[in-house]
Design an enzyme around this catalytic site. Structure first.
Site, PDB file in Angstrom:
ATOM      1  N   ASP A 110       0.822  -1.208   0.000  1.00 15.61           N
ATOM      2  CA  ASP A 110       0.000   0.000   0.000  1.00 15.61           C
ATOM      3  C   ASP A 110       0.856   1.258   0.000  1.00 15.61           C
ATOM      4  O   ASP A 110       0.475   2.278  -0.574  1.00 15.61           O
ATOM      5  CB  ASP A 110      -0.924  -0.011   1.225  1.00 15.61           C
ATOM      6  N   HIS A 142      -6.400   5.348   7.544  1.00 15.39           N
ATOM      7  CA  HIS A 142      -5.508   6.368   7.012  1.00 15.39           C
ATOM      8  C   HIS A 142      -5.522   7.574   7.948  1.00 15.39           C
ATOM      9  O   HIS A 142      -6.539   7.883   8.561  1.00 15.39           O
ATOM     10  CB  HIS A 142      -5.946   6.777   5.607  1.00 15.39           C
ATOM     11  N   CYS A 201      -4.243   5.958  -1.810  1.00 22.31           N
ATOM     12  CA  CYS A 201      -5.003   5.284  -2.859  1.00 22.31           C
ATOM     13  C   CYS A 201      -4.909   6.102  -4.130  1.00 22.31           C
ATOM     14  O   CYS A 201      -5.298   7.266  -4.143  1.00 22.31           O
ATOM     15  CB  CYS A 201      -6.463   5.115  -2.452  1.00 22.31           C
ATOM     16  N   ASN A 205      -1.061   6.408   5.387  1.00 18.99           N
ATOM     17  CA  ASN A 205      -1.566   5.365   6.268  1.00 18.99           C
ATOM     18  C   ASN A 205      -1.107   5.636   7.692  1.00 18.99           C
ATOM     19  O   ASN A 205      -0.172   6.402   7.935  1.00 18.99           O
ATOM     20  CB  ASN A 205      -1.034   3.993   5.832  1.00 18.99           C
TER      21      ASN A 205
END
Length: 318
Positions: free
Chosen positions: A21, A216, A247, A256
């Site tokens: 991520d 997040h 994202c 995050n």
């Protein structure tokens, strides 16, 4: 060491997702050798769950093109639970072949985000999970399937997302064959009250199959939301070293929850994570050098551990 309040879990797991991520959201393409160093150092720091990458076409995410190699290395480390993200059946077949321990299938509760991110409706993703479950069972593999419900608290593309829709999709994932489900605040819209309300109902539905909370820190509430999830009985959380990530299809969703800040908060409350924070901070320093020029986040690395960290409760109250 202090003891956590009676209503909170006595232990928690932090799943490191920075290698997937985090790296997918930045321009730097980290060499495979450095990723392997990251995995090894995180393991030596006590982390036992790491999401090492995603089985997506390299032309779409060249940052993650070496995922199979990273799974192979991670499998050499005893008791390391290795997960990968897969967007579809083809990705799942690759995860099965690589012998990962768990594959995460992302689903967006926001229909607009789902179409932008996966070019599928949420219910199309549920149907894909059923195909993935059938392929997994036919292969005889023991890899677990986690259905991750994202944009659960709202979306920058769609706006409001109904709580009832989140819970419906979570149940649909379980019915389709997912072994685990998780909930993500993909764009950082959640507050602690929203988290407690949704997670309490999610745990009632999924029980011990509710696997993880993913937050997040876009608006500074990441750790507060973790605390609310702890109060709801959840004790496994995704986090990214140095707070990288976001994202690509949700503008403004950067950052995050920082792994090191989360490990400190949990440890300070007496919630056992098994993580050596000094080693984790040393790894963060190395990753910051590798990602020079990228925006990093977090607070602990600047202030360091307080002198009272880890002292017995009686010493703190004296």
């Amino acid at each position: 060491m202090t003891h956590p309040p009676a209503r909170l879990p006595r232990s928690a797991v932090i799943r490191e997702v920075g290698l997937r991520d985090g790296l997918q959201s930045i321009a730097t393409i980290l060499p495979t050798a450095q990723k392997i160093e990251w995995i090894r150092a995180a393991y030596q720091a006590g982390q036992r769950e790491i999401e090492v990458g995603s089985f997506v076409p390299a032309r779409l995410l060249p940052q993650l093109a070496d995922t199979a190699e990273l799974v192979a290395f991670a499998k050499t480390l005893p008791n390391l639970f290795t997960s990968v993200l897969v967007p579809n059946l083809r990705g799942a077949e690759n995860a099965i072949a690589a012998k990962a321990d768990l594959m995460i299938v992302p689903l967006s509760a926001s229909h607009a985000h789902s179409l932008a991110n996966l070019r599928k409706t949420p219910d199309d993703v549920v149907a894909e999970v059923a195909k993935i479950r059938a392929a997994r069972d036919a292969s005889g593999a023991r890899i677990l399937i986690e259905g991750g419900v994202g944009t659960a608290f709202g979306c920058t593309l769609q706006g409001h997302v109904d709580k009832s829709e989140v819970l419906r999709l979570m149940q649909a994932l379980l019915d389709a064959g997912a072994d685990r489900v998780s909930i993500a605040d993909t764009v950082g819209y959640a507050d602690p009250g929203m988290v407690r309300d949704l997670f309490e109902d999610a745990v009632k539905i999924a029980g011990d199959r509710f696997w993880c909370g993913h937050f997040h820190d876009t608006r500074g509430l990441g750790l507060a939301n973790v605390y609310a999830a702890l109060e709801a009985g959840v004790n496994r959380f995704d986090a990214c070293l140095a707070g990288i990530g976001g994202c690509p299809h949700a503008p403004g969703a950067s950052g995050n929850v920082s792994t090191e800040d989360l490990a400190y908060m949990l440890g300070s409350m007496g919630i056992e994570t098994g993580i050596d924070i000094d080693r984790l901070l040393a790894l963060r320093t190395r990753v910051a050098e590798w990602l020079a020029g990228e925006t990093l986040h977090g607070s602990l690395w600047q202030a360091g551990l307080p002198k009272t960290f880890g002292l017995p409760a009686q010493a703190l109250s004296a």
